[in-house]
Design a protein around this motif. Structure first.
Motif, PDB file in Angstrom:
ATOM      1  N   ARG A  36      -7.642 -12.151   1.466  1.00 32.72           N
ATOM      2  CA  ARG A  36      -8.188 -11.675   2.749  1.00 32.72           C
ATOM      3  C   ARG A  36      -7.200 -10.740   3.448  1.00 32.72           C
ATOM      4  O   ARG A  36      -7.592  -9.710   4.001  1.00 32.72           O
ATOM      5  CB  ARG A  36      -8.552 -12.853   3.649  1.00 32.72           C
ATOM      6  CG  ARG A  36      -9.814 -13.573   3.220  1.00 32.72           C
ATOM      7  CD  ARG A  36     -10.289 -14.567   4.271  1.00 32.72           C
ATOM      8  NE  ARG A  36      -9.319 -15.613   4.567  1.00 32.72           N
ATOM      9  CZ  ARG A  36      -9.178 -16.748   3.872  1.00 32.72           C
ATOM     10  NH1 ARG A  36      -9.951 -16.985   2.832  1.00 32.72           N
ATOM     11  NH2 ARG A  36      -8.276 -17.637   4.221  1.00 32.72           N
ATOM     12  N   ILE A  37      -5.929 -11.091   3.422  1.00 37.19           N
ATOM     13  CA  ILE A  37      -4.912 -10.252   4.067  1.00 37.19           C
ATOM     14  C   ILE A  37      -4.827  -8.889   3.379  1.00 37.19           C
ATOM     15  O   ILE A  37      -4.870  -7.847   4.032  1.00 37.19           O
ATOM     16  CB  ILE A  37      -3.531 -10.945   4.067  1.00 37.19           C
ATOM     17  CG1 ILE A  37      -3.554 -12.145   5.009  1.00 37.19           C
ATOM     18  CG2 ILE A  37      -2.431  -9.962   4.450  1.00 37.19           C
ATOM     19  CD1 ILE A  37      -2.321 -13.022   4.918  1.00 37.19           C
ATOM     20  N   SER A  40      -7.847  -6.771   4.069  1.00 33.70           N
ATOM     21  CA  SER A  40      -7.885  -6.176   5.413  1.00 33.70           C
ATOM     22  C   SER A  40      -6.920  -5.000   5.523  1.00 33.70           C
ATOM     23  O   SER A  40      -7.220  -4.016   6.190  1.00 33.70           O
ATOM     24  CB  SER A  40      -7.584  -7.229   6.481  1.00 33.70           C
ATOM     25  OG  SER A  40      -6.236  -7.642   6.430  1.00 33.70           O
ATOM     26  N   ILE A  41      -5.786  -5.080   4.862  1.00 36.81           N
ATOM     27  CA  ILE A  41      -4.816  -3.983   4.916  1.00 36.81           C
ATOM     28  C   ILE A  41      -5.307  -2.790   4.096  1.00 36.81           C
ATOM     29  O   ILE A  41      -5.404  -1.671   4.593  1.00 36.81           O
ATOM     30  CB  ILE A  41      -3.437  -4.448   4.399  1.00 36.81           C
ATOM     31  CG1 ILE A  41      -2.834  -5.490   5.342  1.00 36.81           C
ATOM     32  CG2 ILE A  41      -2.487  -3.260   4.222  1.00 36.81           C
ATOM     33  CD1 ILE A  41      -1.619  -6.208   4.785  1.00 36.81           C
ATOM     34  N   ILE A  42      -5.625  -3.023   2.849  1.00 38.57           N
ATOM     35  CA  ILE A  42      -5.993  -1.940   1.939  1.00 38.57           C
ATOM     36  C   ILE A  42      -7.383  -1.408   2.253  1.00 38.57           C
ATOM     37  O   ILE A  42      -7.662  -0.220   2.079  1.00 38.57           O
ATOM     38  CB  ILE A  42      -5.900  -2.424   0.471  1.00 38.57           C
ATOM     39  CG1 ILE A  42      -4.456  -2.830   0.173  1.00 38.57           C
ATOM     40  CG2 ILE A  42      -6.363  -1.350  -0.511  1.00 38.57           C
ATOM     41  CD1 ILE A  42      -4.295  -3.628  -1.090  1.00 38.57           C
ATOM     42  N   GLY A  43      -8.257  -2.279   2.755  1.00 37.30           N
ATOM     43  CA  GLY A  43      -9.628  -1.884   3.080  1.00 37.30           C
ATOM     44  C   GLY A  43      -9.723  -0.860   4.189  1.00 37.30           C
ATOM     45  O   GLY A  43     -10.765  -0.238   4.373  1.00 37.30           O
ATOM     46  N   PRO A 124       7.628 -11.434   0.782  1.00 36.06           N
ATOM     47  CA  PRO A 124       6.587 -10.875   1.650  1.00 36.06           C
ATOM     48  C   PRO A 124       6.696  -9.356   1.681  1.00 36.06           C
ATOM     49  O   PRO A 124       7.766  -8.793   1.474  1.00 36.06           O
ATOM     50  CB  PRO A 124       6.898 -11.476   3.017  1.00 36.06           C
ATOM     51  CG  PRO A 124       8.353 -11.812   2.971  1.00 36.06           C
ATOM     52  CD  PRO A 124       8.689 -12.108   1.538  1.00 36.06           C
ATOM     53  N   ILE A 125       5.569  -8.718   1.953  1.00 36.12           N
ATOM     54  CA  ILE A 125       5.529  -7.259   1.942  1.00 36.12           C
ATOM     55  C   ILE A 125       4.946  -6.766   3.258  1.00 36.12           C
ATOM     56  O   ILE A 125       4.021  -7.375   3.804  1.00 36.12           O
ATOM     57  CB  ILE A 125       4.721  -6.730   0.738  1.00 36.12           C
ATOM     58  CG1 ILE A 125       4.859  -5.217   0.613  1.00 36.12           C
ATOM     59  CG2 ILE A 125       3.270  -7.176   0.819  1.00 36.12           C
ATOM     60  CD1 ILE A 125       4.373  -4.675  -0.711  1.00 36.12           C
ATOM     61  N   GLU A 126       5.497  -5.700   3.761  1.00 31.88           N
ATOM     62  CA  GLU A 126       4.989  -5.079   4.983  1.00 31.88           C
ATOM     63  C   GLU A 126       3.710  -4.313   4.666  1.00 31.88           C
ATOM     64  O   GLU A 126       3.569  -3.750   3.578  1.00 31.88           O
ATOM     65  CB  GLU A 126       6.025  -4.111   5.565  1.00 31.88           C
ATOM     66  CG  GLU A 126       7.313  -4.765   6.002  1.00 31.88           C
ATOM     67  CD  GLU A 126       7.141  -5.645   7.223  1.00 31.88           C
ATOM     68  OE1 GLU A 126       6.300  -5.318   8.098  1.00 31.88           O
ATOM     69  OE2 GLU A 126       7.830  -6.684   7.295  1.00 31.88           O
ATOM     70  N   ALA A 127       2.803  -4.257   5.619  1.00 29.21           N
ATOM     71  CA  ALA A 127       1.538  -3.551   5.423  1.00 29.21           C
ATOM     72  C   ALA A 127       1.766  -2.084   5.065  1.00 29.21           C
ATOM     73  O   ALA A 127       1.110  -1.552   4.161  1.00 29.21           O
ATOM     74  CB  ALA A 127       0.665  -3.662   6.677  1.00 29.21           C
TER      75      ALA A 127
END
Length: 165
Positions: A36-37, A40-43, A124-127
């Motif tokens: 989901r995360i 939402s970022i790539i979408g 973890p990766i930043e958007a």
């Protein structure tokens, strides 16, 4: 002195950030929350397909026109590196990114050395980092597609030249 190369990179980055694309990105992760995360970022820029396993991801990749595959490494069943290797063996043209919090280094070294992945990213990766890597992967996909079209055209022209001779 003006640095034209740096200016071109800056312009290309700004254009990529402001544009949405019709390209499809497949995200494979066994954790629904992560899917989901990432969606939402790539979408915000790409069409996104999600798969909860490597096997499901391979099925989606086979049935859809996918420019980029982003996969978690550590999943039950097929590991992300295995998914990338299978896609490469099947001559799937999507650029492939492994995204993981931890992984056996030998698996990653193998897929990197065999050319089965475009990038290796850690959680973890930043958007912004995820979007930049995805944009670079989609751009690489398009460059490789264009190269294939140019090679086919060159072959066609050489065959026509030989026929005329």
């Amino acid at each position: 002195m003006f640095n034209f190369e740096a200016a071109q990179k800056t312009i290309a980055k700004q254009e990529a950030e402001s544009a949405t694309s019709d390209d499809t990105v497949l995200v494979i992760d066994d954790e629904p929350h992560n899917l989901r995360i990432y969606e939402s970022i790539i979408g915000s820029r790409y069409n996104v397909l999600t798969a909860p396993s490597g096997e499901a991801g391979l099925e989606l990749a086979a049935k859809n026109d996918v420019a980029c595959v982003i996969t978690d490494e550590c999943m039950p069943g097929l590991q992300g590196s295995e998914v990338c290797s299978l896609l490469a063996q099947r001559h799937h043209r999507a650029a492939r990114i492994i995204l993981t919090g931890f992984a056996g280094l030998s698996n990653i070294v193998d897929v990197v050395n065999n050319g089965a992945i475009f990038r290796y990213l850690t959680k973890p990766i930043e958007a912004d980092t995820l979007l930049e890597a995805t944009g670079a992967a989609v751009g690489d996909f398009h460059r490789r597609q264009q190269n294939l079209m140019l090679l086919a055209k060159a072959k066609e022209l050489m065959e026509e030249h030989a026929r005329l001779m």
